[in-house]
Design a protein around this motif. Structure first.
Motif, PDB file in Angstrom:
ATOM      1  N   LEU A   2       8.034  21.909  11.256  1.00 36.00           N
ATOM      2  CA  LEU A   2       8.160  23.364  11.347  1.00 36.00           C
ATOM      3  C   LEU A   2       8.357  23.963   9.959  1.00 36.00           C
ATOM      4  O   LEU A   2       8.957  23.330   9.076  1.00 36.00           O
ATOM      5  N   PRO A   3       7.886  25.176   9.746  1.00 35.86           N
ATOM      6  CA  PRO A   3       8.084  25.805   8.430  1.00 35.86           C
ATOM      7  C   PRO A   3       9.554  26.135   8.192  1.00 35.86           C
ATOM      8  O   PRO A   3      10.362  26.140   9.131  1.00 35.86           O
ATOM      9  N   PRO A   4       9.929  26.392   6.936  1.00 35.30           N
ATOM     10  CA  PRO A   4      11.322  26.783   6.662  1.00 35.30           C
ATOM     11  C   PRO A   4      11.713  28.031   7.450  1.00 35.30           C
ATOM     12  O   PRO A   4      10.869  28.802   7.890  1.00 35.30           O
ATOM     13  N   ARG A   5      13.023  28.193   7.635  1.00 35.24           N
ATOM     14  CA  ARG A   5      13.584  29.327   8.372  1.00 35.24           C
ATOM     15  C   ARG A   5      13.088  29.343   9.816  1.00 35.24           C
ATOM     16  O   ARG A   5      12.696  30.388  10.352  1.00 35.24           O
ATOM     17  N   SER A   6      13.115  28.151  10.447  1.00 29.85           N
ATOM     18  CA  SER A   6      12.692  28.031  11.842  1.00 29.85           C
ATOM     19  C   SER A   6      13.871  27.634  12.711  1.00 29.85           C
ATOM     20  O   SER A   6      14.892  27.147  12.231  1.00 29.85           O
ATOM     21  N   ALA A   7      13.721  27.854  14.013  1.00 31.41           N
ATOM     22  CA  ALA A   7      14.694  27.436  15.017  1.00 31.41           C
ATOM     23  C   ALA A   7      13.927  26.990  16.249  1.00 31.41           C
ATOM     24  O   ALA A   7      12.738  27.290  16.405  1.00 31.41           O
ATOM     25  N   ILE A   8      14.610  26.251  17.131  1.00 32.10           N
ATOM     26  CA  ILE A   8      13.992  25.721  18.340  1.00 32.10           C
ATOM     27  C   ILE A   8      14.808  26.179  19.540  1.00 32.10           C
ATOM     28  O   ILE A   8      16.038  26.039  19.546  1.00 32.10           O
ATOM     29  N   PHE A   9      14.126  26.731  20.558  1.00 32.92           N
ATOM     30  CA  PHE A   9      14.780  27.076  21.814  1.00 32.92           C
ATOM     31  C   PHE A   9      14.224  26.166  22.904  1.00 32.92           C
ATOM     32  O   PHE A   9      13.011  26.147  23.159  1.00 32.92           O
ATOM     33  N   PHE A  10      15.114  25.394  23.546  1.00 32.56           N
ATOM     34  CA  PHE A  10      14.716  24.459  24.597  1.00 32.56           C
ATOM     35  C   PHE A  10      15.010  25.083  25.951  1.00 32.56           C
ATOM     36  O   PHE A  10      16.169  25.268  26.316  1.00 32.56           O
ATOM     37  N   GLN A  11      13.929  25.383  26.698  1.00 36.68           N
ATOM     38  CA  GLN A  11      14.073  25.889  28.067  1.00 36.68           C
ATOM     39  C   GLN A  11      14.108  24.705  29.037  1.00 36.68           C
ATOM     40  O   GLN A  11      15.114  24.430  29.667  1.00 36.68           O
ATOM     41  N   GLN A  12      13.038  23.968  29.129  1.00 32.91           N
ATOM     42  CA  GLN A  12      12.976  22.739  29.910  1.00 32.91           C
ATOM     43  C   GLN A  12      11.632  22.075  29.636  1.00 32.91           C
ATOM     44  O   GLN A  12      10.678  22.722  29.214  1.00 32.91           O
ATOM     45  N   MET A  13      11.588  20.765  29.864  1.00 36.83           N
ATOM     46  CA  MET A  13      10.346  20.023  29.678  1.00 36.83           C
ATOM     47  C   MET A  13      10.225  19.045  30.839  1.00 36.83           C
ATOM     48  O   MET A  13      10.679  17.898  30.769  1.00 36.83           O
ATOM     49  N   MET A  14       9.664  19.539  31.972  1.00 32.82           N
ATOM     50  CA  MET A  14       9.471  18.695  33.136  1.00 32.82           C
ATOM     51  C   MET A  14       8.133  17.966  33.075  1.00 32.82           C
ATOM     52  O   MET A  14       8.064  16.754  33.281  1.00 32.82           O
ATOM     53  N   VAL A  15       7.064  18.713  32.762  1.00 29.05           N
ATOM     54  CA  VAL A  15       5.720  18.146  32.701  1.00 29.05           C
ATOM     55  C   VAL A  15       5.044  18.693  31.451  1.00 29.05           C
ATOM     56  O   VAL A  15       5.072  19.905  31.205  1.00 29.05           O
ATOM     57  N   ASP A  16       4.447  17.814  30.622  1.00 28.96           N
ATOM     58  CA  ASP A  16       3.812  18.289  29.396  1.00 28.96           C
ATOM     59  C   ASP A  16       2.388  18.764  29.676  1.00 28.96           C
ATOM     60  O   ASP A  16       1.910  18.762  30.827  1.00 28.96           O
ATOM     61  N   GLY A  17       1.687  19.149  28.619  1.00 28.74           N
ATOM     62  CA  GLY A  17       0.338  19.691  28.788  1.00 28.74           C
ATOM     63  C   GLY A  17      -0.658  18.687  29.296  1.00 28.74           C
ATOM     64  O   GLY A  17      -1.708  19.067  29.842  1.00 28.74           O
ATOM     65  N   ALA A  18      -0.355  17.390  29.127  1.00 26.89           N
ATOM     66  CA  ALA A  18      -1.259  16.350  29.616  1.00 26.89           C
ATOM     67  C   ALA A  18      -0.932  15.923  31.038  1.00 26.89           C
ATOM     68  O   ALA A  18      -1.574  15.013  31.574  1.00 26.89           O
ATOM     69  N   GLY A  19       0.067  16.527  31.660  1.00 38.02           N
ATOM     70  CA  GLY A  19       0.444  16.189  33.020  1.00 38.02           C
ATOM     71  C   GLY A  19       1.449  15.062  33.122  1.00 38.02           C
ATOM     72  O   GLY A  19       1.799  14.644  34.238  1.00 38.02           O
ATOM     73  N   ALA A  20       1.945  14.556  32.000  1.00 40.85           N
ATOM     74  CA  ALA A  20       2.937  13.480  32.025  1.00 40.85           C
ATOM     75  C   ALA A  20       4.320  14.058  32.313  1.00 40.85           C
ATOM     76  O   ALA A  20       4.680  15.140  31.828  1.00 40.85           O
TER      77      ALA A  20
END
Length: 730
Positions: free
Chosen positions: A334-352
């Protein structure tokens, strides 16, 4: 659980013991003996029944009776029956007793026995009627309540797994009934397979058709949507509670009168404001959310709620269409001055599926920016923190509503406000890791996981060490104080010693006054005679210049002699501080001999010297060491002045002994008696009528101050010998 009803049957096969006691069991299982009567087995029972009765002790009758309702338990000397068997007992046993009584011969004894028997029968019938009038429906007060938990996604998917565990614990704590739990997961929510949902409903209804749940609790939005959609076919008469579900995921129009909701209030705008409060220079926020249908709902909600608040200040990045491995690579760069917000990760874009594989941990291992989230179940050492929903608070409210519903309260009359964010919580370790100042936190914040200070970790050890250090510091302070006092005492002692030594020198000078005057008079007289001779020569017509030169030379020589005597006297009598200098003990001996030679000649005493050819360097005060030598030599002269001429001899000798320089003064006087030798250096001890007894004591003090030693001994051939031993200077 309540006892099932008993079917009447003939008691002809009952094994009766010689004494039969009928007891009544009240609902709370406390036994109360109501009546007792005895049958004479010899009259109504055949021998085979006696044997059958004897073999029936400890057994339950009749065989095959439902476990909840034992008929008659026979023990030694008595038989016990529950309330449901009392009507059967009254209907079958008593008539047989009456029939037997009619066949027996009438006599007075039998009449009395029958009267008592009829009385017992009347009491028994009244009690049977009273017990049958009790409401049996209230008996199952302790029947376990059956609760069905329905999970969204799976049993280990967060945050719903934590909410389920906390709710179960709270229900057990708050419920007045025993509870039985069954848990199922809505796995169809992972892929959004609606066609399989109807089969899942059929499976649940068939599984619990004989024993439907007393309460259904659905956790999370997918489970809430599922039970609302299939409410008509999913135990429609059972009350249902929707828990751990955001209020936006509940359709009020689909709620039945038997449904209640304990929702949560998730304010995404407030969560992102918290990020900007802690990191005001943030330019990019990476939003972590999966790609399942329920998660796509949250992507839409996030955009609608957050983008108007952030405007152009912050860029939102979504990775829901990427495989999780590629998402991790993006988060690591990630570029400088970034942050991450975690909502949820049940299924990714590939269906896993990743909801049960701790995706937040994988993100925290590679992320180069701080992570924020919305639920405390994810607050496990990888998230900075902020306002979050609390599973503990939510479980407490959910359990309270569930208990009310189990108790018969109508669900549509139970209204609970959505559970808001709890007070902001932050991880001290993450704040330090990302260099976030605590001054930026909200006023009501709570900082957790602070690293304990050494005092908090090892209070006992630190207390003991501190006590030891303080004790040692106190001892050191006392020792330093004592050392300072000792130093002051030593300085004062040296001053007193110097004063006494000076007094001693004055005394010595007084004793040598006549000799010193004679020593000075000789050069002065010679100067005067030479001056008169020079005057006469100068008055002549032709002065003898060479003679004048010789006379002037003699005058100068005699003047130097007088000046040297005065200089020695001044050095002896001057007041000077104790000062250590590099000296040669041989030179001190020579100067002292030169000083007292006049006294020795005046008293016809031979003064012999044996000065070492090797230098004897010592570190000391020249005046004081010379005073010691002078004192010893003068004492030796005084000891021999009254002896015959041949014994008037004093010798001064210097030598080197290993690392020490030695100087000895010996005489041929009367010597020192043995008892006197032990006290010779004591203060105020003297053998002279006019002496003060301080000379040798002062001499010993001076030598000890120079780290040396002075000793005295009696010579074998007569006289005494004093030896000074000083360490050689390096």
């Amino acid at each position: 659980m309540g006892r099932p009803a008993c079917n009447p049957s003939d008691l002809s096969a009952w094994p009766l013991s010689p004494s039969l006691a009928i007891r009544h069991y009240i609902p709370d299982d406390r036994r109360l003996k109501l009546s007792s009567w005895t049958l004479d087995r010899r009259s109504i029972a055949s021998p085979d029944r006696k044997a059958k009765a004897a073999s029936s002790v400890g057994r339950q009758w009749p065989p095959g009776e439902p476990p909840g309702c034992p008929a008659l338990v026979v023990e030694r000397g008595r038989a016990e029956a529950p309330p449901c068997q009392l009507p059967r007992l009254a209907a079958n046993v008593l008539p047989r007793v009456v029939a037997w009584s009619l066949m027996a011969p009438l006599s007075t004894l039998v009449a009395k026995w029958l009267a008592g028997l009829w009385l017992a029968a009347a009491i028994l019938l009244s009690l049977v009627a009273a017990s049958s009038a009790q409401p049996t429906a209230a008996a199952p007060a302790d029947r376990p309540k059956f609760i069905l938990f329905l999970q969204s996604y799976g049993p280990s998917f967060q945050p719903f797994a934590t909410w389920s565990q906390e709710t179960r614990s709270e229900l057990i704590r708050q419920s007045p009934w025993p509870l039985t739990f069954q848990e199922h997961s809505l796995v169809t929510a992972v892929a959004g397979n609606d066609s399989a949902e109807a089969q899942f409903v059929a499976y649940l209804t068939s599984l619990y058709a004989q024993a439907p749940p007393d309460l259904i609790v659905a956790f999370g939005g997918p489970a809430a949507r599922f039970v609302q959609k299939y409410r008509a076919g999913l135990f429609p008469t059972a009350p249902m509670l929707l828990a751990a579900v955001n209020s936006r995921r509940v359709d009020p129009s689909l709620l039945s009168p038997r449904d209640a909701v304990v929702g949560t209030l998730v304010e995404h705008a407030r969560l992102f404001e918290n990020i900007l409060r802690l990191l005001p220079e943030t330019k990019t926020i990476a939003v972590i959310v999966g790609n399942s249908p329920p998660e796509q709902f949250w992507i839409k909600e996030l955009r609608q709620e957050v983008e108007p608040v952030l405007g152009d200040r912050v860029e939102l990045r979504f990775y829901n269409e990427l495989p999780f491995a590629e998402t991790l690579r993006e988060l690591a760069n990630l570029p400088p001055r970034s942050a991450i917000f975690f909502q949820q990760m049940m299924v990714d874009g590939a269906g896993a599926v990743y909801g049960d594989k701790e995706p937040l941990k994988s993100i925290a291992d590679v992320a180069n920016a701080p992570i924020f989230t919305f639920d405390q179940s994810l607050f496990r050492g990888r998230v900075v923190g902020g306002p979050m929903t609390s599973p503990v608070e939510g479980a407490r409210s959910s359990a309270a509503v569930a208990v009310r519903m189990l108790g018969g309260e109508k669900p549509d009359g139970i209204h609970v406000s959505p559970i808001p964010f709890s007070a902001p919580k932050y991880d001290w370790r993450e704040l330090k890791r990302w260099n976030i100042s605590e001054s930026r936190l909200p006023p009501d914040s709570e900082v957790l996981f602070r690293e304990p200070t050494p005092w908090q970790r090892y209070p006992l050890e630190i207390s003991l060490v501190a006590a030891a250090v303080l004790l040692q510091a106190g001892l050191i302070a006392i020792l330093l104080r004592e050392r300072h006092r000792r130093h002051l005492a030593e300085v004062e002692s040296q001053q007193r010693m110097s004063e006494l030594a000076r007094v001693n020198r004055f005394t010595t000078a007084g004793e040598l006054g006549a000799s010193i005057a004679h020593e000075i008079n000789q050069p002065l007289g010679a100067i005067l005679a030479n001056a008169e001779a020079a005057h006469i020569i100068l008055e002549s017509q032709s002065p003898d210049i060479p003679a004048l030169r010789e006379i002037v030379g003699e005058i100068l020589h005699n003047d130097e002699r007088a000046s040297e005597v005065i200089k020695r006297m001044r050095s002896l009598l001057k007041k000077a501080p104790f000062e250590l200098k590099d000296l040669d003990l041989n030179d001190l001996a020579r100067e002292t001999v030169g000083f007292v030679s006049t006294i020795a000649r005046a008293r016809d005493i031979e003064l012999a010297t044996d000065i070492s050819a090797d230098p004897l360097p010592v570190l000391g005060d020249g005046v004081q060491l010379q005073q010691v030598i002078l004192n010893l030599v003068v004492n030796a002269i005084e000891a021999t002045k009254d002896l015959s001429y041949e014994r008037r001899a004093v010798s001064i000798r210097t030598s080197r002994d290993a690392k020490f320089a030695e100087l000895s003064v010996s005489d041929r006087g009367p010597g020192i008696p043995e008892d006197t030798l032990k006290r010779i250096f004591d203060p105020f001890f003297t053998t002279k009528p006019e002496g003060m007894g301080m000379g040798l004591s002062i001499a010993q003090t001076i030598i000890q101050a120079h780290h040396g030693k002075i000793t005295a001994r009696d010579r074998e051939d007569g006289g005494a010998s004093f030896t000074i031993r000083l360490p050689l200077a390096t």
